[in-house]
Design a protein around this motif. Structure first.
Motif, short mmCIF file in Angstrom:
data_model
loop_
_atom_site.label_atom_id
_atom_site.label_comp_id
_atom_site.label_asym_id
_atom_site.label_seq_id
_atom_site.Cartn_x
_atom_site.Cartn_y
_atom_site.Cartn_z
N TRP A 152 -8.45 -64.75 -41.65
CA TRP A 152 -7.88 -65.03 -42.97
C TRP A 152 -6.38 -65.19 -42.81
N GLU A 153 -5.83 -66.25 -43.41
CA GLU A 153 -4.39 -66.47 -43.39
C GLU A 153 -3.90 -66.66 -44.82
N PRO A 154 -2.81 -65.99 -45.21
CA PRO A 154 -2.31 -66.13 -46.58
C PRO A 154 -1.74 -67.52 -46.82
N LEU A 155 -2.21 -68.18 -47.84
CA LEU A 155 -1.71 -69.53 -48.13
C LEU A 155 -0.29 -69.51 -48.64
N ALA A 156 0.20 -68.32 -49.01
CA ALA A 156 1.62 -68.21 -49.34
C ALA A 156 2.48 -68.51 -48.12
N VAL A 157 1.91 -68.34 -46.93
CA VAL A 157 2.62 -68.61 -45.67
C VAL A 157 2.33 -70.01 -45.16
N THR A 158 1.04 -70.39 -45.12
CA THR A 158 0.65 -71.65 -44.46
C THR A 158 0.34 -72.78 -45.44
N GLY A 159 0.19 -72.47 -46.73
CA GLY A 159 -0.18 -73.51 -47.69
C GLY A 159 0.82 -74.66 -47.72
N ARG A 160 0.29 -75.88 -47.84
CA ARG A 160 1.11 -77.09 -47.90
C ARG A 160 1.94 -77.30 -46.62
N THR A 161 1.44 -76.79 -45.49
CA THR A 161 2.10 -77.03 -44.20
C THR A 161 1.11 -77.72 -43.27
N PRO A 162 1.57 -78.28 -42.16
CA PRO A 162 0.66 -78.95 -41.22
C PRO A 162 -0.35 -78.03 -40.55
N VAL A 163 -0.13 -76.70 -40.65
CA VAL A 163 -1.04 -75.77 -39.97
C VAL A 163 -1.93 -75.01 -40.96
N MET A 164 -2.05 -75.51 -42.16
CA MET A 164 -2.84 -74.82 -43.17
C MET A 164 -4.29 -74.65 -42.73
N LEU A 165 -4.85 -75.66 -42.05
CA LEU A 165 -6.20 -75.59 -41.53
C LEU A 165 -6.13 -75.34 -40.02
N PRO A 166 -6.57 -74.18 -39.55
CA PRO A 166 -6.39 -73.83 -38.13
C PRO A 166 -7.00 -74.83 -37.15
N GLU A 167 -8.09 -75.47 -37.52
CA GLU A 167 -8.77 -76.36 -36.57
C GLU A 167 -8.63 -77.83 -36.94
N GLU A 168 -7.63 -78.14 -37.75
CA GLU A 168 -7.35 -79.54 -38.08
C GLU A 168 -5.85 -79.77 -38.01
N GLY A 169 -5.45 -81.04 -37.93
CA GLY A 169 -4.03 -81.37 -37.91
C GLY A 169 -3.47 -81.41 -36.50
N PRO A 170 -2.16 -81.53 -36.38
CA PRO A 170 -1.52 -81.73 -35.08
C PRO A 170 -1.66 -80.57 -34.11
N LEU A 171 -1.87 -79.36 -34.63
CA LEU A 171 -2.01 -78.19 -33.75
C LEU A 171 -3.42 -77.61 -33.80
N ALA A 172 -4.40 -78.45 -34.08
CA ALA A 172 -5.79 -77.99 -34.13
C ALA A 172 -6.17 -77.33 -32.82
N GLY A 173 -6.77 -76.16 -32.91
CA GLY A 173 -7.22 -75.46 -31.71
C GLY A 173 -6.18 -74.62 -31.04
N SER A 174 -4.94 -74.66 -31.50
CA SER A 174 -3.90 -73.83 -30.91
C SER A 174 -3.99 -72.40 -31.45
#
Length: 250
Positions: A152-174
């Motif tokens: 679980w990750e707080p969307l107050a931290v990651t929301g509306r950023t490129p890393v909001m979805l852990p397994e999608e986007g430029p850093l998927a799988g990191s």
């Protein structure tokens, strides 16, 4: 019964356990029937039944519908190595959790936005009902399910950023450390608490276990200057894996 004397069902279970361990009752052998146990040990049906229940709870035997109770194949525990955080580069999303360095793991993941319940809210330091991103993983080695993880990750931290979805986007799988660094958050601490409990039905189904089996649970939380940025429950079958920690001495 005098002080220190075992109940009859534990004495019977102990003798049968010894026969399983020393090979007198090898894997796939049918366990003596309830009637046979009763006659051999001179005990009641209730005692014989309770002794069989003990062996089943210990994972030494398993019931087969319409056939009886059989000695289970005893797996040789493999190591799951943990070292605090994933190396950079994202080449392997759970290198730290592999059973051996030469293992090659695969995983499946699904993410979904939800509101934090009281327990997760406390772990993340947010208010109950705050939005979080929940990601569920199934990790496999050589096609065998070895581990489940829910983060679980707080969307107050990651929301509306490129890393909001852990397994999608430029850093998927990191790993968490690398993903947070990408949004200028420096992870500087990780806390893990290890416990054991009976596996939930859905966990054992996913991991190939049987009802009553024990699982190890690692409750992990990543922090950045005291701010919790991710918390997770990592679940592994206790009869097949051991958790080994590699802790650098500074």
């Amino acid at each position: 019964m005098t002080f220190g004397e075992q109940p009859a069902y534990l004495r019977v279970a102990g003798d049968l356990r010894e026969r399983i361990v020393n090979g007198s009752l090898p894997p796939h052998t049918r366990l003596p029937s309830q009637a046979r146990i009763r006659e051999e040990y001179g005990v009641s049906d209730t005692v014989a039944l309770e002794a069989r229940k003990v062996l089943m709870a210990e994972g030494l035997v398993e019931g087969r519908s319409g056939s009886g109770t059989y000695v289970r194949e005893r797996p040789v525990p493999r190591r799951i190595a943990r070292s605090g955080y994933r190396p950079s580069g994202g080449a392997n999303p759970f290198r730290q959790e592999q059973a051996a360095e030469e293992a090659r793991g695969t995983w499946e993941a699904t993410s979904e936005q939800e509101t934090a319940g009281p327990a997760i809210a406390e772990r993340l330091g947010v208010a109950p009902g705050d939005p979080v991103m929940r990601t569920r993983y199934v990790f496999r080695v050589a096609s065998e399910p070895m581990m489940l993880s829910t983060s679980w990750e707080p969307l107050a931290v990651t929301g509306r950023t490129p890393v909001m979805l852990p397994e999608e986007g430029p850093l998927a799988g990191s790993g968490v450390v690398e993903r947070m660094a990408a949004i200028d958050i420096v992870v500087d601490n990780v806390v893990e608490e290890v416990g054991a409990r009976p596996g939930l039905a859905e966990e054992l189904l996913a991991l190939g276990g049987v009802p009553g089996h024990v699982v190890l649970v690692v409750e992990r939380t990543y922090y950045a200057s005291g701010l919790a940025v991710e918390t997770a429950d990592v679940v592994v079958p206790a009869d097949r894996y051991r958790i080994a920690y590699h802790l650098p001495v500074r």
